[in-house]
Design a protein around this motif. Structure first.
Motif, PDB file in Angstrom:
ATOM      1  N   HIS A   1      -6.946  -5.512  -5.138  1.00 60.04           N
ATOM      2  CA  HIS A   1      -6.591  -6.124  -6.684  1.00 60.04           C
ATOM      3  C   HIS A   1      -6.723  -5.065  -7.490  1.00 60.04           C
ATOM      4  CE1 HIS A   1      -6.849 -10.430  -5.080  1.00 60.04           C
ATOM      5  NE2 HIS A   1      -7.903 -10.038  -4.373  1.00 60.04           N
ATOM      6  N   ASP A   2      -5.509  -5.178  -8.539  1.00 61.86           N
ATOM      7  CA  ASP A   2      -5.332  -4.195  -9.425  1.00 61.86           C
ATOM      8  C   ASP A   2      -6.462  -4.061 -10.464  1.00 61.86           C
ATOM      9  OD1 ASP A   2      -3.186  -3.174  -8.107  1.00 61.86           O
ATOM     10  OD2 ASP A   2      -1.804  -4.553  -9.482  1.00 61.86           O
ATOM     11  N   ASP A   3      -7.003  -5.388 -10.868  1.00 57.69           N
ATOM     12  CA  ASP A   3      -7.940  -5.515 -11.858  1.00 57.69           C
ATOM     13  C   ASP A   3      -9.312  -5.165 -11.736  1.00 57.69           C
ATOM     14  OD1 ASP A   3      -8.236  -7.750 -10.133  1.00 57.69           O
ATOM     15  OD2 ASP A   3      -8.551  -9.157 -11.662  1.00 57.69           O
ATOM     16  N   ASN A   4      -9.748  -5.102 -10.326  1.00 59.37           N
ATOM     17  CA  ASN A   4     -11.056  -4.903 -10.094  1.00 59.37           C
ATOM     18  C   ASN A   4     -11.237  -3.897  -8.677  1.00 59.37           C
ATOM     19  OD1 ASN A   4     -10.444  -6.746  -7.730  1.00 59.37           O
ATOM     20  ND2 ASN A   4     -11.764  -8.378  -8.462  1.00 59.37           N
ATOM     21  N   SER A   5     -10.155  -3.596  -8.237  1.00 59.71           N
ATOM     22  CA  SER A   5     -10.353  -2.562  -6.848  1.00 59.71           C
ATOM     23  C   SER A   5     -10.926  -3.270  -5.910  1.00 59.71           C
ATOM     24  CB  SER A   5     -11.028  -1.230  -7.291  1.00 59.71           C
ATOM     25  OG  SER A   5     -10.242  -0.628  -8.278  1.00 59.71           O
ATOM     26  N   TYR A   6     -10.589  -4.671  -5.733  1.00 56.27           N
ATOM     27  CA  TYR A   6     -11.397  -5.429  -4.707  1.00 56.27           C
ATOM     28  C   TYR A   6     -10.460  -5.368  -3.393  1.00 56.27           C
ATOM     29  CZ  TYR A   6     -13.156  -9.280  -1.919  1.00 56.27           C
ATOM     30  OH  TYR A   6     -13.637 -10.121  -0.980  1.00 56.27           O
ATOM     31  N   LEU A   7     -10.935  -4.991  -2.198  1.00 55.25           N
ATOM     32  CA  LEU A   7      -9.996  -5.247  -1.114  1.00 55.25           C
ATOM     33  C   LEU A   7     -10.018  -6.459  -0.588  1.00 55.25           C
ATOM     34  CD1 LEU A   7      -8.434  -3.544   1.120  1.00 55.25           C
ATOM     35  CD2 LEU A   7     -10.775  -3.496   2.400  1.00 55.25           C
ATOM     36  N   ASP A   8      -8.802  -7.050  -0.190  1.00 53.44           N
ATOM     37  CA  ASP A   8      -8.516  -8.343   0.129  1.00 53.44           C
ATOM     38  C   ASP A   8      -7.260  -8.220   1.257  1.00 53.44           C
ATOM     39  OD1 ASP A   8      -8.627 -11.179   0.401  1.00 53.44           O
ATOM     40  OD2 ASP A   8      -8.199 -11.741  -1.536  1.00 53.44           O
ATOM     41  N   ALA A   9      -7.304  -9.478   1.843  1.00 53.78           N
ATOM     42  CA  ALA A   9      -6.183  -9.582   2.867  1.00 53.78           C
ATOM     43  C   ALA A   9      -5.641 -10.887   2.870  1.00 53.78           C
ATOM     44  CB  ALA A   9      -6.664  -9.053   4.174  1.00 53.78           C
ATOM     45  N   PHE A  10      -4.363 -11.032   3.235  1.00 55.76           N
ATOM     46  CA  PHE A  10      -3.716 -12.408   3.751  1.00 55.76           C
ATOM     47  C   PHE A  10      -3.057 -12.238   5.111  1.00 55.76           C
ATOM     48  CE2 PHE A  10      -0.296 -10.391   1.133  1.00 55.76           C
ATOM     49  CZ  PHE A  10       0.778 -10.334   2.096  1.00 55.76           C
ATOM     50  N   PRO A  11      -3.028 -13.401   5.846  1.00 56.91           N
ATOM     51  CA  PRO A  11      -2.705 -13.575   7.173  1.00 56.91           C
ATOM     52  C   PRO A  11      -1.300 -13.712   7.200  1.00 56.91           C
ATOM     53  CG  PRO A  11      -3.593 -15.820   6.494  1.00 56.91           C
ATOM     54  CD  PRO A  11      -3.859 -14.784   5.457  1.00 56.91           C
ATOM     55  N   LEU A  12      -0.807 -13.180   8.374  1.00 57.85           N
ATOM     56  CA  LEU A  12       0.480 -13.459   8.835  1.00 57.85           C
ATOM     57  C   LEU A  12       0.751 -13.752  10.191  1.00 57.85           C
ATOM     58  CD1 LEU A  12       1.622 -10.243   6.845  1.00 57.85           C
ATOM     59  CD2 LEU A  12       2.594 -12.429   6.188  1.00 57.85           C
ATOM     60  N   PHE A  13       1.634 -14.648  10.520  1.00 55.90           N
ATOM     61  CA  PHE A  13       2.300 -15.057  11.989  1.00 55.90           C
ATOM     62  C   PHE A  13       3.367 -14.578  12.212  1.00 55.90           C
ATOM     63  CE2 PHE A  13      -0.564 -18.880  12.699  1.00 55.90           C
ATOM     64  CZ  PHE A  13      -1.878 -18.200  12.963  1.00 55.90           C
ATOM     65  N   TYR A  14       3.662 -13.881  13.278  1.00 55.82           N
ATOM     66  CA  TYR A  14       4.913 -13.093  13.552  1.00 55.82           C
ATOM     67  C   TYR A  14       5.052 -13.436  15.029  1.00 55.82           C
ATOM     68  CZ  TYR A  14       8.149  -9.180  14.860  1.00 55.82           C
ATOM     69  OH  TYR A  14       9.184  -8.616  15.237  1.00 55.82           O
ATOM     70  N   ARG A  15       6.615 -14.013  15.423  1.00 61.83           N
ATOM     71  CA  ARG A  15       6.936 -13.856  16.851  1.00 61.83           C
ATOM     72  C   ARG A  15       7.805 -12.735  17.068  1.00 61.83           C
ATOM     73  NH1 ARG A  15       9.681 -20.007  16.942  1.00 61.83           N
ATOM     74  NH2 ARG A  15       7.818 -21.050  17.820  1.00 61.83           N
TER      75      ARG A  15
END
Length: 205
Positions: free
Chosen positions: A133-147
């Protein structure tokens, strides 16, 4: 007095000797890279800056086992890397948005990034895209599915808003069981791992 001073200096010297080792241990992790030819090379891996102000490196730092020289590798240089039970692979990945609708392309013209592999089967891979995150340098992630073989991935969730049901239904348009389950009044699927298991059973040949 001189004896006390010598003891103090000895303590300082020992602390100075220990600190670089501790810092190095925190910065680098025992792991590996996968070279372009498929060889797995063991060594020490570093892919982000230390907390609390985290930044992800565009190129990971790697020290091959038995060598002190540090080399940098980007997604175009290696097939993947891993450490501490985590595995990352190089994948073409391009995010595009139109009227707040996001699509994620995987064709060869897209730039490559490192994606974290959470679960993998022959017909479906569960990735995470890491970001800060640009505002707080907090590491995050979002899930993706891939065939594997598809020109696109699908983002599974949208933060606190839960599953991206319409996008999932479109991506798995050949799996009516998933659409029915996602839009049911009472669905048993609450988490991304549960959704992945459902797709493996009902949507992947």
């Amino acid at each position: 007095m001189n004896r006390i001073f010598k003891r103090q200096m000895l303590v300082v010297i020992l602390l100075c000797a220990i600190y670089p080792l501790t810092a190095q241990k925190k910065s680098f992790h025992t792991g590996y890279i996968i070279a372009q030819n498929g060889d797995t090379i063991p060594g020490l891996v570093k892919d982000r800056s230390p907390e609390p102000f985290v930044s992800l490196f565009n190129k990971i730092r790697f020290k091959e086992a038995g060598r002190s020289r540090t080399k940098k590798y980007g997604p175009n240089d290696i097939l993947g890397y891993g450490y501490q039970g985590q595995h990352f692979v190089s994948m073409p990945f391009q995010e595009e948005s139109t009227f707040f609708k996001f699509r994620y392309y995987t064709d060869k013209t897209a730039p490559s990034v490192f994606l974290k592999v959470i679960r993998q089967s022959e017909g479906l891979i569960y990735f995470e895209y890491l970001f800060v995150h640009d505002d707080n340098s907090y590491l995050d992630a979002f899930p993706l599915f891939y065939r594997p073989g598809d020109p696109e991935m699908v983002r599974v969730t949208q933060g606190i808003f839960g599953f991206k049901k319409k996008q999932l239904a479109t991506y798995f348009s050949d799996c009516p069981a998933l659409t029915e389950e996602l839009f049911a009044d009472k669905t048993a699927i609450r988490t991304v791992p549960e959704l992945y298991e459902f797709c493996l059973v009902h949507c992947i040949p």
